[in-house]
Motif scaffolding. Structure first.
Motif, mmCIF file in Angstrom:
data_model
loop_
_atom_site.group_PDB
_atom_site.id
_atom_site.type_symbol
_atom_site.label_atom_id
_atom_site.label_comp_id
_atom_site.label_asym_id
_atom_site.label_seq_id
_atom_site.Cartn_x
_atom_site.Cartn_y
_atom_site.Cartn_z
ATOM 1 N N PHE A 169 -4.513 12.940 4.489
ATOM 2 C CA PHE A 169 -4.092 12.498 3.169
ATOM 3 C C PHE A 169 -2.822 11.647 3.199
ATOM 4 O O PHE A 169 -2.392 11.156 2.159
ATOM 5 C CB PHE A 169 -3.865 13.711 2.258
ATOM 6 N N LEU A 170 -2.221 11.500 4.337
ATOM 7 C CA LEU A 170 -1.011 10.693 4.437
ATOM 8 C C LEU A 170 -1.367 9.240 4.717
ATOM 9 O O LEU A 170 -2.162 8.945 5.601
ATOM 10 C CB LEU A 170 -0.096 11.220 5.549
ATOM 11 N N LYS A 171 -0.796 8.336 3.977
ATOM 12 C CA LYS A 171 -1.015 6.895 4.147
ATOM 13 C C LYS A 171 0.335 6.203 4.176
ATOM 14 O O LYS A 171 1.380 6.826 4.030
ATOM 15 C CB LYS A 171 -1.875 6.338 2.995
ATOM 16 N N GLU A 172 0.305 4.891 4.334
ATOM 17 C CA GLU A 172 1.558 4.137 4.334
ATOM 18 C C GLU A 172 2.254 4.289 2.985
ATOM 19 O O GLU A 172 1.607 4.276 1.944
ATOM 20 C CB GLU A 172 1.280 2.653 4.574
ATOM 21 N N ARG A 173 3.544 4.388 3.034
ATOM 22 C CA ARG A 173 4.314 4.465 1.797
ATOM 23 C C ARG A 173 4.445 3.075 1.200
ATOM 24 O O ARG A 173 4.590 2.095 1.922
ATOM 25 C CB ARG A 173 5.705 5.018 2.058
ATOM 26 N N ILE A 174 4.398 3.038 -0.106
ATOM 27 C CA ILE A 174 4.627 1.756 -0.772
ATOM 28 C C ILE A 174 5.987 1.820 -1.452
ATOM 29 O O ILE A 174 6.479 2.902 -1.791
ATOM 30 C CB ILE A 174 3.517 1.431 -1.798
ATOM 31 N N SER B 157 6.368 -1.650 -6.579
ATOM 32 C CA SER B 157 5.502 -2.657 -5.965
ATOM 33 C C SER B 157 4.093 -2.453 -6.503
ATOM 34 O O SER B 157 3.699 -1.335 -6.802
ATOM 35 C CB SER B 157 5.527 -2.548 -4.444
ATOM 36 N N PRO B 158 3.327 -3.528 -6.653
ATOM 37 C CA PRO B 158 1.980 -3.380 -7.214
ATOM 38 C C PRO B 158 1.060 -2.630 -6.250
ATOM 39 O O PRO B 158 1.176 -2.757 -5.036
ATOM 40 C CB PRO B 158 1.514 -4.818 -7.408
ATOM 41 N N TYR B 159 0.186 -1.871 -6.832
ATOM 42 C CA TYR B 159 -0.753 -1.090 -6.039
ATOM 43 C C TYR B 159 -2.152 -1.323 -6.578
ATOM 44 O O TYR B 159 -2.408 -1.143 -7.759
ATOM 45 C CB TYR B 159 -0.415 0.406 -6.113
ATOM 46 N N LEU B 160 -3.033 -1.732 -5.710
ATOM 47 C CA LEU B 160 -4.429 -1.922 -6.076
ATOM 48 C C LEU B 160 -5.277 -0.994 -5.218
ATOM 49 O O LEU B 160 -5.318 -1.126 -4.003
ATOM 50 C CB LEU B 160 -4.862 -3.372 -5.846
ATOM 51 N N PRO B 161 -5.938 -0.040 -5.828
ATOM 52 C CA PRO B 161 -6.769 0.877 -5.047
ATOM 53 C C PRO B 161 -8.005 0.168 -4.525
ATOM 54 O O PRO B 161 -8.468 -0.816 -5.098
ATOM 55 C CB PRO B 161 -7.138 1.962 -6.040
#
Length: 113
Positions: free
Chosen positions: A92-97, A101-105
């Motif tokens: 469940f860990l991914k790169e931190r944003i 900052s914009p986030y597009l799933p």
């Protein structure tokens, strides 16, 4: 100092309530609040009276001073050392944003229903 082991959920609830009460609690209180059967309360009283953690007088339960110390250290200071967010599975860990900052799933990974 003694340590209380093998505490079940019901015992934790009772000990926490006893710790938070100033003058102790009547045994009927646990039945009326949590529907704990009298037999379970009887075994609880027997178990913790033998360990000198609580006193039972005139249908009222009180923690002893030693019992208060034990409960304080075991029930309330039982936090994980690294914090609750360090136990997240690696899946469940991914790169931190960055903040703001914009986030597009990735919509292709979601179910189309």
């Amino acid at each position: 100092m003694k340590q209380v082991s093998n505490m079940n959920k019901t015992e934790r609830i009772i000990l926490k309530d006893l710790y938070e009460s100033t003058n102790g609690l009547y045994t009927y209180t646990f039945f009326s609040r949590y529907k704990i059967e009298p037999e379970a309360i009887f075994f609880f009283i027997k178990k913790y009276s033998e360990k000198k953690i609580l006193e039972y007088n005139n249908d009222r339960l009180n923690l002893t001073s030693e019992g208060r110390d034990i409960i304080l250290k075991q029930l309330f200071n039982n936090k994980p050392e690294k914090g609750k967010f360090n136990n997240i599975p690696s899946d469940f860990l991914k790169e931190r944003i960055n903040i703001n900052s914009p986030y597009l799933p990735n919509l292709f990974k979601f179910n189309k229903k």
